[in-house]
Design a protein around this motif. Structure first.
Motif, PDB file in Angstrom:
ATOM      1  N   GLN A  73     -64.162 -21.905 -36.011  1.00  0.00           N
ATOM      2  CA  GLN A  73     -63.233 -22.708 -36.812  1.00  0.00           C
ATOM      3  C   GLN A  73     -62.079 -23.239 -35.970  1.00  0.00           C
ATOM      4  N   LEU A  74     -62.007 -22.816 -34.705  1.00  0.00           N
ATOM      5  CA  LEU A  74     -60.864 -23.156 -33.860  1.00  0.00           C
ATOM      6  C   LEU A  74     -61.167 -24.404 -33.037  1.00  0.00           C
ATOM      7  N   ALA A  75     -60.726 -25.544 -33.544  1.00  0.00           N
ATOM      8  CA  ALA A  75     -60.980 -26.815 -32.860  1.00  0.00           C
ATOM      9  C   ALA A  75     -59.763 -27.187 -32.022  1.00  0.00           C
ATOM     10  N   THR A  76     -59.864 -26.976 -30.719  1.00  0.00           N
ATOM     11  CA  THR A  76     -58.753 -27.311 -29.827  1.00  0.00           C
ATOM     12  C   THR A  76     -59.289 -27.576 -28.424  1.00  0.00           C
ATOM     13  N   GLU A  77     -58.609 -28.445 -27.700  1.00  0.00           N
ATOM     14  CA  GLU A  77     -58.965 -28.700 -26.307  1.00  0.00           C
ATOM     15  C   GLU A  77     -58.172 -27.816 -25.353  1.00  0.00           C
ATOM     16  N   GLN A 118     -55.270 -25.751 -36.894  1.00  0.00           N
ATOM     17  CA  GLN A 118     -55.536 -26.960 -36.110  1.00  0.00           C
ATOM     18  C   GLN A 118     -54.300 -27.858 -36.038  1.00  0.00           C
ATOM     19  N   ASP A 119     -53.576 -27.940 -37.167  1.00  0.00           N
ATOM     20  CA  ASP A 119     -52.350 -28.750 -37.173  1.00  0.00           C
ATOM     21  C   ASP A 119     -51.303 -28.196 -36.212  1.00  0.00           C
ATOM     22  N   VAL A 120     -51.091 -26.883 -36.255  1.00  0.00           N
ATOM     23  CA  VAL A 120     -50.027 -26.289 -35.448  1.00  0.00           C
ATOM     24  C   VAL A 120     -50.363 -26.378 -33.956  1.00  0.00           C
ATOM     25  N   LEU A 121     -51.634 -26.270 -33.611  1.00  0.00           N
ATOM     26  CA  LEU A 121     -52.022 -26.387 -32.205  1.00  0.00           C
ATOM     27  C   LEU A 121     -51.907 -27.825 -31.713  1.00  0.00           C
ATOM     28  N   GLN A 122     -52.114 -28.778 -32.604  1.00  0.00           N
ATOM     29  CA  GLN A 122     -51.985 -30.190 -32.226  1.00  0.00           C
ATOM     30  C   GLN A 122     -50.524 -30.616 -32.112  1.00  0.00           C
ATOM     31  N   GLN A 123     -49.678 -30.078 -32.995  1.00  0.00           N
ATOM     32  CA  GLN A 123     -48.300 -30.561 -33.101  1.00  0.00           C
ATOM     33  C   GLN A 123     -47.339 -29.889 -32.124  1.00  0.00           C
TER      34      GLN A 123
END
Length: 355
Positions: free
Chosen positions: A52-56, A22-27
């Motif tokens: 478990q994959l929380a991303t937009e 989640q951090d790497v997808l956000q950053q």
């Protein structure tokens, strides 16, 4: 289990995997998330992973057929076409969810698509967790010849969730044990001893063994990332094992062997060669053969089978100037590289293996 740091990427375990993801997808400014899976992992592993994959970000899933026979440049072409049609670009990220075929092939696809895009390996088989997904080797087979086409390119991360092992059939679990046995034989005699009796093995025990295997492989790769010397020790059992695996893949009358099953045979054969070169003792050889044969069934080989397997040895990637180069044991817990072995000794090794 603590995160293992390597040159350029991290290896994370269990719950830490999803926090990192989640951090790497956000950053990072990714455009799209692509997921590569085979039809088995798509059914058994992907639903839990996606939960478990929380991303937009937009998520695109590409599914391939399972099995070593699909680890080919033809499958790569299909995946490249699918990614192109779905709008992949260099700012996309590819997440490879599966066993060694998926992580090897997916890593190669990502490394070459538009000259390179980020990828993450999520190994779901025991073999992929302890070996295939670690170290940056990517690639595909050339016909039945193993791993002839590929590049060394590290992923963004390797995420090891041992809960995926609950989806594996028993033969696949045994296949992964072969690489773990190898790690002990080449680098850690105390670790090897833990495999002498696997009765009563708990989930926690297995988790600790997996972690130690990853430590061993990672340590070797860190010292020799491009396989100029030391990293070759990771090929113990694979010179014979790959030739055996290739032979069973191309021979219509034989049932194909899993990678670990072929490597298990290769380790016994190469331990016998080590014995005959006085690198290990008879007691050590008997111990190695007994432990491996307590886990893996013995396979019968005819003289024709052996002759055909010997022909395939010429394609081994470690060969130099047409000479087959073996990795042999120098006592349990140590290995030596670049060893020449005559064919007569290989025939004798097969005779001893079957008797």
């Amino acid at each position: 289990m603590q995160t293992l740091k390597t040159t350029g990427y991290s290896i994370l375990f269990n719950d830490n995997c999803y926090t990192y993801l989640q951090d790497v997808l956000q950053q990072n400014d990714y455009s799209t998330v692509f997921i590569l899976a085979d039809s088995n992992t798509s059914q058994h592993c992907l639903p839990g992973f996606l939960s478990q994959l929380a991303t937009e970000l937009s998520i695109e899933i590409i599914e391939i057929e399972p099995g070593e026979s699909n680890k080919s440049i033809e499958t790569c072409i299909e995946v490249w076409h699918a990614m192109t049609e779905l709008g992949a670009d260099r700012k996309s990220i590819l997440i490879n969810i599966g066993g060694g075929v998926v992580t090897d092939l997916g890593g190669f696809v990502a490394s070459t698509f538009k000259r390179g895009m980020d990828f993450i390996n999520v190994p779901t088989s025991l073999l992929s967790m302890v070996d295939a997904s670690i170290g940056g080797k990517t690639g595909v087979d050339l016909g039945v010849l193993k791993n002839q086409i590929g590049v060394i390119n590290t992923p963004k991360a390797v995420l090891i969730d041992t809960n995926f092992l609950n989806t594996l059939p028993a033969p696949e679990m045994r296949s992964g044990l072969a690489e773990m046995l190898k790690h002990g034989l080449i680098a850690d005699s105390e670790y090897w001893k833990q495999f002498s009796n696997l009765t009563g093995l708990t989930t926690d025990d297995l988790g600790a063994l997996i972690y130690r295997s990853v430590e061993i492989k990672n340590s070797v790769v860190e010292q020799d990332p491009t396989e100029k010397g030391l990293r070759k020790i990771l090929n113990f059992g694979h010179t014979m094992g790959h030739a055996i695996e290739s032979y069973f893949l191309e021979s219509p009358e034989n049932v194909p062997l899993l990678h670990g099953e072929a490597v298990a045979i290769g380790m016994i054969l190469e331990a016998y060669i080590s014995l005959n070169k006085k690198l290990i003792t008879p007691k050590e050889y008997f111990e190695i053969k007994t432990v491996i044969q307590s886990i893996f069934n013995t396979v019968n080989f005819s003289e024709k089978d052996i002759a055909e397997i010997l022909k395939l040895l010429v394609h081994d990637k470690k060969n130099v100037g047409g000479k087959v180069q073996f990795v042999l044991l120098d006592g349990i817990g140590n290995a030596v590289i670049d060893q020449d072995v005559e064919n007569a000794l290989i025939f004798n090794a097969f005779d001893d293996y079957q008797n």
